[in-house]
Design an enzyme around this catalytic site. Sequence first.
Site, PDB file in Angstrom:
ATOM      1  CB  SER A 220       3.311   1.901   6.104  1.00  0.00           C
ATOM      2  OG  SER A 220       1.916   1.516   6.739  1.00  0.00           O
TER       3      SER A 220
ATOM      4  CG  HIS B  19      -0.178   0.375   2.610  1.00  0.00           C
ATOM      5  ND1 HIS B  19      -0.414  -0.651   2.978  1.00  0.00           N
ATOM      6  CD2 HIS B  19      -0.068   1.339   2.949  1.00  0.00           C
ATOM      7  CE1 HIS B  19      -0.233  -0.578   4.758  1.00  0.00           C
ATOM      8  NE2 HIS B  19       0.182   0.910   5.083  1.00  0.00           N
TER       9      HIS B  19
ATOM     10  CG  ASP C   6      -0.166  -4.426   2.786  1.00  0.00           C
ATOM     11  OD1 ASP C   6       0.395  -3.777   2.006  1.00  0.00           O
ATOM     12  OD2 ASP C   6      -0.368  -3.318   3.216  1.00  0.00           O
TER      13      ASP C   6
END
Length: 259
Positions: free
Chosen positions: A211, A63, A118
């Site tokens: 992230s 992402h 992810d």
Amino acid sequence: MWLQILSLVLSVGRIDAAPPGQSRIVGGYKCEKNSQPWQVAVINEYLCGGVLIDPSWVITAAHCYSNNYQVLLGRNNLFKDEPFAQRRLVRQSFRHPDYIPLIVTNDTEQPVHDHSNDLMLLHLSEPADITGGVKVIDLPTKEPKVGSTCLASGWGSTNPSEMVVSHDLQCVNIHLLSNEKCIETYKDNVTDVMLCAGEMEGGKDTCAGDSGGPLICDGVLQGITSGGATPCAKPKTPAIYAKLIKFTSWIKKVMKENP
């Protein structure tokens, strides 16, 4: 000049300090200098972390995808010149083929972030120079154990409710939990390709801008920071990480086919 540009991109308080569906470090501490030499910063419209797994390859969260990236290596402070600092552009990015950015649930009919698969590989424009402040870390070869002590790191927000970039690399010690603990919070969105980690009493967590960074359990890279609750570090809301042992074949295949 590029540090001036970076300062503009990461202006304090900017909402784009983290990408949509991001995971966000709270309750941690300033990492010891050069103690996480595989940690990189991935700069695009947003700030993400990443992990150097080969001199030419970084793994991060899918992402964090963008059309253009800068990868900063060997840094402790994002805004100061440092002796081990390096910068690389990205030749090509490879999101996991089964990654789906958004899903629509039957309950709400609103798109939500799906943390499955992810992961994204970044092929650097030229190999990183391996030094005292820049090193690779091996992929896992064994399943992680529930209850393991883990360390997550990143330059993400240290405030649970605000997206404010940390200048210094932050570390936080958390525990690997059973996936059932995350299922209690995130329901059916938790699968066997994910890890659940945090502290059930709250107060410690990854946060906005973290992230794509590493989750190292008992000294082994086991996960990549994917997502969690907002605000960060709430009680009974651990975060979700991509489970790397499930993806080693895909990682090695992509690297082999793109020398």
